[in-house]
Design a protein around this motif. Sequence first.
Motif, PDB file in Angstrom:
ATOM      1  N   UNK A 108       0.836  -1.206   0.000  1.00 42.43           N
ATOM      2  CA  UNK A 108       0.000   0.000   0.000  1.00 42.43           C
ATOM      3  C   UNK A 108       0.867   1.252   0.000  1.00 42.43           C
ATOM      4  N   UNK A 109       1.947   1.209   0.766  1.00 40.62           N
ATOM      5  CA  UNK A 109       2.807   2.378   0.882  1.00 40.62           C
ATOM      6  C   UNK A 109       3.537   2.678  -0.421  1.00 40.62           C
ATOM      7  N   UNK A 110       4.058   1.633  -1.051  1.00 36.57           N
ATOM      8  CA  UNK A 110       4.790   1.804  -2.319  1.00 36.57           C
ATOM      9  C   UNK A 110       3.966   1.178  -3.449  1.00 36.57           C
ATOM     10  N   UNK A 111       2.764   1.677  -3.638  1.00 36.28           N
ATOM     11  CA  UNK A 111       1.810   1.015  -4.539  1.00 36.28           C
ATOM     12  C   UNK A 111       2.283   1.015  -5.992  1.00 36.28           C
ATOM     13  N   UNK A 112       2.910   2.092  -6.443  1.00 40.11           N
ATOM     14  CA  UNK A 112       3.348   2.140  -7.846  1.00 40.11           C
ATOM     15  C   UNK A 112       4.440   1.107  -8.092  1.00 40.11           C
ATOM     16  N   UNK A 113       5.453   1.128  -7.232  1.00 40.29           N
ATOM     17  CA  UNK A 113       6.531   0.151  -7.354  1.00 40.29           C
ATOM     18  C   UNK A 113       6.009  -1.268  -7.157  1.00 40.29           C
ATOM     19  N   UNK A 114       5.060  -1.426  -6.205  1.00 43.42           N
ATOM     20  CA  UNK A 114       4.522  -2.756  -5.909  1.00 43.42           C
ATOM     21  C   UNK A 114       3.783  -3.351  -7.102  1.00 43.42           C
ATOM     22  N   UNK A 115       2.974  -2.542  -7.763  1.00 47.20           N
ATOM     23  CA  UNK A 115       2.235  -3.041  -8.930  1.00 47.20           C
ATOM     24  C   UNK A 115       3.193  -3.476 -10.034  1.00 47.20           C
ATOM     25  N   UNK A 116       4.233  -2.693 -10.229  1.00 43.04           N
ATOM     26  CA  UNK A 116       5.233  -3.044 -11.251  1.00 43.04           C
ATOM     27  C   UNK A 116       5.943  -4.347 -10.894  1.00 43.04           C
ATOM     28  N   UNK A 117       6.340  -4.476  -9.616  1.00 43.33           N
ATOM     29  CA  UNK A 117       7.035  -5.678  -9.167  1.00 43.33           C
ATOM     30  C   UNK A 117       6.143  -6.909  -9.251  1.00 43.33           C
ATOM     31  N   UNK A 118       4.887  -6.776  -8.853  1.00 43.75           N
ATOM     32  CA  UNK A 118       3.950  -7.904  -8.912  1.00 43.75           C
ATOM     33  C   UNK A 118       3.727  -8.373 -10.347  1.00 43.75           C
ATOM     34  N   UNK A 119       3.602  -7.438 -11.246  1.00 41.14           N
ATOM     35  CA  UNK A 119       3.409  -7.812 -12.652  1.00 41.14           C
ATOM     36  C   UNK A 119       4.649  -8.534 -13.192  1.00 41.14           C
ATOM     37  N   UNK A 120       5.835  -8.036 -12.824  1.00 41.74           N
ATOM     38  CA  UNK A 120       7.078  -8.678 -13.273  1.00 41.74           C
ATOM     39  C   UNK A 120       7.190 -10.092 -12.716  1.00 41.74           C
ATOM     40  N   UNK A 121       6.817 -10.259 -11.438  1.00 41.69           N
ATOM     41  CA  UNK A 121       6.850 -11.601 -10.829  1.00 41.69           C
ATOM     42  C   UNK A 121       5.873 -12.531 -11.530  1.00 41.69           C
ATOM     43  N   UNK A 122       4.688 -12.005 -11.834  1.00 43.54           N
ATOM     44  CA  UNK A 122       3.676 -12.826 -12.502  1.00 43.54           C
ATOM     45  C   UNK A 122       4.176 -13.309 -13.868  1.00 43.54           C
ATOM     46  N   UNK A 123       4.746 -12.419 -14.655  1.00 44.80           N
ATOM     47  CA  UNK A 123       5.246 -12.783 -15.996  1.00 44.80           C
ATOM     48  C   UNK A 123       6.392 -13.779 -15.887  1.00 44.80           C
ATOM     49  N   UNK A 124       7.332 -13.529 -14.970  1.00 48.30           N
ATOM     50  CA  UNK A 124       8.493 -14.407 -14.831  1.00 48.30           C
ATOM     51  C   UNK A 124       8.070 -15.815 -14.402  1.00 48.30           C
ATOM     52  N   UNK A 125       7.215 -15.885 -13.363  1.00 45.92           N
ATOM     53  CA  UNK A 125       6.773 -17.206 -12.889  1.00 45.92           C
ATOM     54  C   UNK A 125       5.939 -17.928 -13.939  1.00 45.92           C
ATOM     55  N   UNK A 126       5.234 -17.195 -14.759  1.00 48.21           N
ATOM     56  CA  UNK A 126       4.444 -17.830 -15.839  1.00 48.21           C
ATOM     57  C   UNK A 126       5.373 -18.522 -16.837  1.00 48.21           C
ATOM     58  N   UNK A 127       6.468 -17.845 -17.155  1.00 46.42           N
ATOM     59  CA  UNK A 127       7.446 -18.423 -18.076  1.00 46.42           C
ATOM     60  C   UNK A 127       8.092 -19.660 -17.446  1.00 46.42           C
ATOM     61  N   UNK A 128       8.421 -19.551 -16.157  1.00 48.35           N
ATOM     62  CA  UNK A 128       9.037 -20.681 -15.451  1.00 48.35           C
ATOM     63  C   UNK A 128       8.134 -21.905 -15.480  1.00 48.35           C
ATOM     64  N   UNK A 129       6.851 -21.704 -15.197  1.00 49.39           N
ATOM     65  CA  UNK A 129       5.904 -22.825 -15.158  1.00 49.39           C
ATOM     66  C   UNK A 129       5.664 -23.383 -16.560  1.00 49.39           C
ATOM     67  N   UNK A 130       5.528 -22.499 -17.528  1.00 48.50           N
ATOM     68  CA  UNK A 130       5.229 -22.940 -18.893  1.00 48.50           C
ATOM     69  C   UNK A 130       6.348 -23.809 -19.462  1.00 48.50           C
ATOM     70  N   UNK A 131       7.589 -23.475 -19.133  1.00 48.01           N
ATOM     71  CA  UNK A 131       8.731 -24.243 -19.631  1.00 48.01           C
ATOM     72  C   UNK A 131       9.135 -25.364 -18.679  1.00 48.01           C
ATOM     73  N   UNK A 132       8.336 -25.595 -17.642  1.00 51.55           N
ATOM     74  CA  UNK A 132       8.567 -26.682 -16.671  1.00 51.55           C
ATOM     75  C   UNK A 132       9.910 -26.573 -15.957  1.00 51.55           C
ATOM     76  N   UNK A 133      10.372 -25.339 -15.764  1.00 45.79           N
ATOM     77  CA  UNK A 133      11.633 -25.165 -15.053  1.00 45.79           C
ATOM     78  C   UNK A 133      11.512 -25.589 -13.590  1.00 45.79           C
ATOM     79  N   UNK A 134      10.338 -25.450 -13.027  1.00 47.22           N
ATOM     80  CA  UNK A 134      10.143 -25.819 -11.622  1.00 47.22           C
ATOM     81  C   UNK A 134      10.277 -27.325 -11.424  1.00 47.22           C
ATOM     82  N   UNK A 135       9.759 -28.104 -12.402  1.00 54.09           N
ATOM     83  CA  UNK A 135       9.892 -29.558 -12.305  1.00 54.09           C
ATOM     84  C   UNK A 135      11.338 -29.996 -12.524  1.00 54.09           C
TER      85      UNK A 135
END
Length: 527
Positions: free
Chosen positions: A53-80
């Motif tokens: 809440x305090x750093x909402x602009x930075x937080x939204x940017x960071x959350x979106x970046x995490x979402x995109x990165x983890x999506x790529x990781x899961x799609x390419x089965x890097x976690x497995x």
Amino acid sequence: MQKQKPTPQSPSPSSGGTLMKTFDEGVMMFIDLAQESIVMFGIGLSQLVRLLVRFHVFSLTALYAIYVFTRIVIKDSWHLELLYKSAPTVFTPEKLDWFLQFSLNQHHFAFLLMILFIVCVSLGFKLRYVRTKFIKIFITAGLTNGKGDTPKLVGRNKLDKFRVQYDFDANGVGLSEFKDKQERIEAQFGMEVESIKMGKNPGRALITFNKRKFPETVSYQDVSEEKVLAPDSFYVGHSVEGVVTQKISDLPHMLVAGTTGSGKSVFFKQCLVGLLESTKHLQLYIIDLKGGLEAIDFKDAPNVKIVKTMQEAVMLLRQVEKEMKDRFKFLENNALKTIVPGRDKKDRIVVAVDEASVLYMERSRYDDDFKIALEARKLADSISKLSRAASIHLLLATQKLDRTVIPVSVSENISGRMAFRANSLQGSLVVLGSKDAAELPKTPGRGIWNVGNQKMIVQAPFISDEEIKRRCKRIANEFEANERFLFNDMIDELDHSESEESKEVLKGLMNKGFSDETKKQDRDKTE
């Protein structure tokens, strides 16, 4: 002889009990760890939400970046692949194949939950460690309430690279107790306390620490290079926050007090130098009743007048009061509230009194200067009460810290106070209303700046006599080059001429004549 076969021994009941006890302890340890992790998750989650809440602009940017990165990781089965490489005997291909029955979105959601859990638990354990650390610190410092509980850490705010502010739930500990234990708090934290004040919410205490080392000495040249003076300002000194300056119109009067060797006189002089340099249209009058010796370094500045005797000082104050009343008439005639020098073509006037105790102190009726000192007190009272709107200011310096030195009616109208080291608690109370000045170290130039509700420790800038002369000569050159000028003439030269009222009184007395002359004139008329 026939040998007997050894009979197998069954486990003793005691060994079985030991195994069960160890198993139970392991289960309880696991349960405790799970409970602790859940608690830490809750603490960390609340902290994470506050950060988002305090750093909402930075937080939204960071959350979106995490979402995109983890999506790529899961799609390419890097976690497995990571699971297999980390423990191939545990996560065999057959077992990993079981994970594939779930959809991509389910994998992604589970992966995000795992990241969230790890982050929140880590934050929770960190906060728990910090809070435990603060509890130990406050117990060592003696900051506990009646039940033995200590203040609780609520939040931490990094103000800049040097300063950090902690928000504590006071938990029944008074703000005065925090201030009384300031030295112990500084020793425990290893940082200087910049301020201790009440938080926005009731029962909260805000403590600001500063990692920057407090300067032992600072020169006028140093502060002038670090920060340029705003118009109509002077340097107060160097605090833990940096260089502090003050606009004279916001005070409008100032009292400087301190014992011999504390740095009072040097501070007083550097204030005058700052005002001379930063104020384009300034008339400065220095009352130096030590024969003008302390103010002699300012003599080259054409907009400075030095007053050396009690009689001249009182005459100057009369003329300043008259100028103040004339300015009031000007304001009334022009429907204005305050003199603005640039707009109204009126110079700012500063009357600086070095060692004001000589001028204003209470005297015996049998003292030769009793009447003139009494008039000086009345004039100072009038000027201090009314001169703000007229852009006329009093700067009073005194070594003697006593209630009889500066009239109470004058001191009540002085909002700016610079207190250097006081030798007694009474002296500190007179100037600041607290014991702070009596507790200052014996460091020349170390003082407490108090304006309104703001109070801070500063190291006043040092300026040499030679530098004062050099800067005053430069100001004189600027006047000669018409780079500086005054709107009005300096207050009339101190020629000891009587006021108009005095002249009228004397004229009336002369016209009236002596009693024997009056009787002779009456007889002549009768005859």
